[in-house]
Structure formats: C-alpha cells, structure tokens
Design a protein around this motif. Sequence first.
Motif, mmCIF file in Angstrom:
data_model
loop_
_atom_site.group_PDB
_atom_site.id
_atom_site.type_symbol
_atom_site.label_atom_id
_atom_site.label_comp_id
_atom_site.label_asym_id
_atom_site.label_seq_id
_atom_site.Cartn_x
_atom_site.Cartn_y
_atom_site.Cartn_z
ATOM 1 N N MET A 192 4.535 -52.159 -6.771
ATOM 2 C CA MET A 192 3.511 -53.152 -7.055
ATOM 3 C C MET A 192 4.151 -54.275 -7.882
ATOM 4 S SD MET A 192 -0.273 -52.578 -8.723
ATOM 5 C CE MET A 192 -0.236 -50.890 -8.284
ATOM 6 N N PRO A 193 4.076 -55.484 -7.400
ATOM 7 C CA PRO A 193 4.679 -56.604 -8.129
ATOM 8 C C PRO A 193 3.975 -56.856 -9.458
ATOM 9 C CG PRO A 193 4.196 -57.188 -5.857
ATOM 10 C CD PRO A 193 3.579 -55.872 -6.108
ATOM 11 N N ASN A 208 -2.333 -57.710 -0.789
ATOM 12 C CA ASN A 208 -1.477 -58.189 0.291
ATOM 13 C C ASN A 208 -0.005 -57.912 0.009
ATOM 14 O OD1 ASN A 208 -0.842 -59.520 2.706
ATOM 15 N ND2 ASN A 208 -0.547 -61.453 1.638
ATOM 16 N N SER A 209 0.418 -58.056 -1.223
ATOM 17 C CA SER A 209 1.827 -57.828 -1.541
ATOM 18 C C SER A 209 2.179 -56.340 -1.569
ATOM 19 C CB SER A 209 2.185 -58.472 -2.879
ATOM 20 O OG SER A 209 1.481 -57.837 -3.915
ATOM 21 N N CYS A 210 1.194 -55.481 -1.747
ATOM 22 C CA CYS A 210 1.443 -54.037 -1.770
ATOM 23 C C CYS A 210 1.342 -53.398 -0.390
ATOM 24 C CB CYS A 210 0.451 -53.353 -2.703
ATOM 25 S SG CYS A 210 0.682 -53.799 -4.416
ATOM 26 N N ARG A 211 0.786 -54.109 0.563
ATOM 27 C CA ARG A 211 0.582 -53.559 1.902
ATOM 28 C C ARG A 211 1.924 -53.426 2.622
ATOM 29 N NH1 ARG A 211 -0.419 -56.091 6.821
ATOM 30 N NH2 ARG A 211 -0.322 -58.094 5.776
ATOM 31 N N PRO A 212 2.205 -52.247 3.186
ATOM 32 C CA PRO A 212 3.481 -52.081 3.898
ATOM 33 C C PRO A 212 3.507 -52.895 5.193
ATOM 34 C CG PRO A 212 2.142 -50.110 4.095
ATOM 35 C CD PRO A 212 1.410 -51.047 3.177
ATOM 36 N N ALA A 227 10.038 -52.694 6.910
ATOM 37 C CA ALA A 227 10.413 -51.288 6.977
ATOM 38 C C ALA A 227 9.976 -50.740 8.335
ATOM 39 C CB ALA A 227 9.784 -50.514 5.843
ATOM 40 N N PRO A 228 10.843 -50.808 9.349
ATOM 41 C CA PRO A 228 10.470 -50.347 10.678
ATOM 42 C C PRO A 228 10.133 -48.853 10.684
ATOM 43 C CG PRO A 228 12.608 -51.457 10.728
ATOM 44 C CD PRO A 228 12.198 -51.324 9.311
#
Length: 67
Positions: A1-2, A53-57, A62-63
């Motif tokens: 989490m930023p 939004n910034s925490c959503r994978p 990350a494939p």
Amino acid sequence: MPPAFVSLFLLTLVALTARRRRTWKPAGSVGYGRLGTPLNPLAVLWTGFELVNSCRPRNILAPAGAP
C-alpha cells in the motif's frame, strides 16, 4: 500500500471531520473560502479512489503464474 496515498486520504478525512465540526481554522496564505467545504468531500472520495486503485493488482505488472 503506497504510504503517500494513505497519508493524503487520512489528511483529507481529518480535514472533512474538522469542517463538519466547524473547528477548521486554516493557517497559511492559500484558502478556498466557501468553496473549500464542497471540495473537501470530493477530495476524500478522490484520494480514497486513488488508494484503492493503486493497491489493485494488475496483470500487466504481474502476469498470471509469475512468482
């Protein structure tokens, strides 16, 4: 989490709480006057959106199947 988004979200949330309690005493040269009260809930919503939004994978970062 930023941490930057967390701190901005908490700051706007605390400012909104202070405005609702009518204890908000802005210090400094920048002030929004009466426009600040309707802008503050928008800031809370926007920073909350940015935090989620910034925490959503994302698959592009990350494939699937990546370690």
